[in-house]
Scaffold this active site. Structure first.
Site, PDB file in Angstrom:
ATOM      1  CG  ASP A  32      28.488  40.608  32.065  1.00  0.00           C
ATOM      2  OD1 ASP A  32      28.607  41.355  31.076  1.00  0.00           O
ATOM      3  OD2 ASP A  32      29.453  40.242  32.763  1.00  0.00           O
ATOM      4  CB  SER A  72      31.663  42.492  32.148  1.00  0.00           C
ATOM      5  OG  SER A  72      31.792  41.199  32.680  1.00  0.00           O
TER       6      SER A  72
END
Length: 624
Positions: A481, A367
């Site tokens: 993610d 991320s």
């Protein structure tokens, strides 16, 4: 395995091996034992016997090196180790008659003395001292097995260097590598002329007698030196020396000019025909420009399955040091976790690492961590990364394009274009520092670690926060993610051969300030019921700057819920990390982009003491 018939005239080497092992036995016993044993040879890579195979003869390793492997019912490796000179092999099957308990194969050209079961038992029972010696060996091995970790990883000691570059360039490369290797031990360079000179006197011997002494030559230099470089001539045939050197090597190192064709090394094509799948194949590309990597690494990587690749420049010692540590299995990896705006704390950690002169050889990121890790892999410092990250995240306010919450709260258009423009056409394999961004493959519910390909696409996939940013779809695969399954990707670095891991968790566990703010959205008299939508909307107004409204707390709730699912993986990462840094960002929101200065400072203050305390184990060769 090539078996040599029992010699009518037992060899001196055979006698010396038995004498070394059974020091307390009379010479008459040793001669009797030698008269009934057989000398056998294994080439590097050949198998002595397989796990669960039938066999009960005893073996003694006279020269070379063997490795054993034990596997579980599902085929998973559960134990691995090595045999060295004078080790006894197969003693349990000798006494019990059971099947072999492990697969044993040669990792070097090796000479063994085979003692048939009936001969061994007869001698052992006839001479109690020899039985006592074997019993002692078994006891020591069992005791060692109880204390030995099952995470044994063979360390590379011998390297074959293959290159078509001029001799001076190769010698310069060996010089630079030698500077690094000498910090960890002694080195020895062997080329064909030196080998021929050392073994010239053996030419008068028969093949049967010459073979063991050549094996012992290689065994001896390995015993005397910590690391061996075999320098091979690049020609259209595999010479006897090259063939032996390749079998003796743990790793094949292909050194190429980045401007040359992937097929520039003639020996590489010849090696392909001989397989050598159990060796480490390392690609080294010498770059013409010390400031940037020449694009096109992928065409070299497509030549074969390389375990790792490195970019070096003749005038940049830092690149040779990274290569040296990589060859020795002593790379230092940095894993940066996700956490939205909290990721700015990574730059404070990076500043602390820089001040303590701790090098970074490999990076991974999830991320927001994937973005900061990419900047490091591009060669950016903590200061320049701060400038670029501020320009990317803060100044552009990328997550303010709200839309109907069908797939996400934002359209993702502004965010995607910003990433594409920022990272351009850079390919992951063209970065100075090896880089491994982590995303979640939603289509197959698994962790996805990108090793090659478009940098911007990998980062866009890794930062696709479910519910906030639309998923990223590439070749029909849906990515979200990386924090969904692995929010601090230190394990990914271990799986790729890193020596030591520094992992940074900026997520935090509790959020007192944010939780108190959430109470303002609820009716205090009706638990679980939200207030009038009008009052909820007023909480999003930023009275200090009306042009920059607050991000809806739904985003914070979504992110926290998602990242909480990877806490078990984070605990595993903490276990395998040599330094695990958890930055206390609890009082910052995941979308507090404008708090970047305070987050950077927090990252520095929270980590500098621990980094300084652990500095020696990352820079002191004696502690690695």
């Amino acid at each position: 395995m090539k078996r040599i018939r029992k010699s009518k005239n037992p060899s001196l080497a055979q006698y010396l091996t038995l004498a070394d092992l059974f020091q307390n036995l009379p010479h008459s016993v040793l001669r009797e034992m030698m008269d009934h044993t057989v000398r056998e040879f294994l080439k590097g890579g050949e198998i002595l016997f397989l796990e669960n195979s039938i066999g009960s003869d005893l073996y003694i390793l006279a020269a070379g090196k063997l490795r054993y492997e034990k596997r579980g019912p599902n085929g998973a490796l559960r134990d691995i180790g090595e045999f060295k000179r004078l080790d006894v092999i197969g003693e349990l099957s000798l006494f019990t008659g059971e099947k072999r308990s492990a697969t044993v194969k040669a990792v070097r050209d090796s000479e063994l003395i085979r003692v048939p079961r009936e001969v061994a038992l007869s001698i052992l029972l006839k001479y109690p001292d020899s039985l006592l010696q074997i019993t002692k060996i078994i006891a020591e091995r069992l005791a060692h097995a109880k204390t030995e970790t099952k995470s044994f990883l063979p360390q590379a000691k011998t390297f074959s260097l293959l290159s078509s570059l001029p001799e001076k360039t190769i010698l310069d490369a060996i010089h630079y590598l030698g500077i690094v290797f000498l910090r960890y031990g002694s080195i020895y360079v062997v080329d064909e002329s030196m080998f021929n000179e050392k073994t010239r006197e053996l030419e008068k011997l028969d093949e049967v007698d010459r073979k063991p002494w050549i094996i012992r030559f290689f065994t001896q230099i390995e015993a005397e030196y910590d690391y061996i470089f075999y320098l091979l001539k690049d020609e259209d045939k595999v010479s006897p020396f090259a063939e032996r050197a390749l079998r003796q090597s743990d790793s094949f190192v292909y050194i190429k000019d980045a401007n040359e064709s992937p097929s520039c090394i003639q020996l590489e094509t010849l090696i392909d025909k001989r397989k050598y799948n159990d060796r480490n194949h390392i690609l080294v590309l010498i770059q013409p420009n010390k400031d940037e990597v020449k694009p096109g690494t992928i065409k070299h990587l497509q030549k074969r399955k390389f375990h790792r690749h490195f970019h070096v420049h003749m005038e940049r010692m830092d690149t040779w040091e990274r290569l040296g540590r990589g060859l020795l299995g002593k790379s230092i990896g940095l894993a940066l976790g996700g956490g939205g705006a909290k990721g700015f704390a990574h730059l404070g950690v990076l500043r602390a690492l820089e001040e303590n002169n701790i090098p970074i050889d490999m990076v991974s990121g999830t991320s927001a961590g994937s973005i900061f890790a990419a900047l490091i892999a591009m060669g950016e410092s903590s200061l320049s990364s701060k400038t670029k990250a501020k320009e990317f995240w803060v100044n552009k306010d990328l997550l303010n394009e709200y839309t109907l919450p069908i797939l996400s709260l934002t359209t993702g258009k502004k965010y995607t274009e910003a990433i594409r423009q920022f990272f351009g056409e850079i390919q992951i394999e063209d970065l100075w520092i090896p880089y491994f961004p982590v995303a979640t493959n939603l289509s197959h519910s698994e962790i996805h670690v990108q090793e090659v390909g478009s940098l911007w696409k990998a980062i866009r996939a890794s930062t696709s926060i479910p519910g906030i940013v639309p998923p990223f779809i590439d070749d029909g695969i849906v990515y979200v993610d990386g924090g969904v399954l692995d929010n601090v990707p230190g394990i990914s670095l271990k799986e790729r051969g890193v020596g030591k891991v520094i992992s940074v968790d900026v997520f935090g566990d509790i959020y007192p300030d944010q939780d108190r703010e959430l109470c303002e959205y609820f009716d205090s008299k009706n638990p679980g019921v939200m207030t009038n939508p009008f009052f909820q909307m007023t909480n999003l107004i930023n009275f200090q700057d009306l042009t920059k409204p607050k991000f809806p707390p739904i985003g914070d709730i979504i992110i926290r819920s998602i990242l909480a699912s990877s806490r078990e993986r984070i605990r595993q990462t903490e276990t395998i990390s040599d330094l695990f840094l958890q930055i206390p960002t609890n009082n910052f929101g995941l979308l507090d982009w404008f708090a970047y200065e305070r987050l950077i400072e927090l990252g520095y203050i929270s980590s500098v003491g621990k980094i300084k305390m652990n500095r020696e184990k990352f820079i002191n060769p004696s502690l690695q």
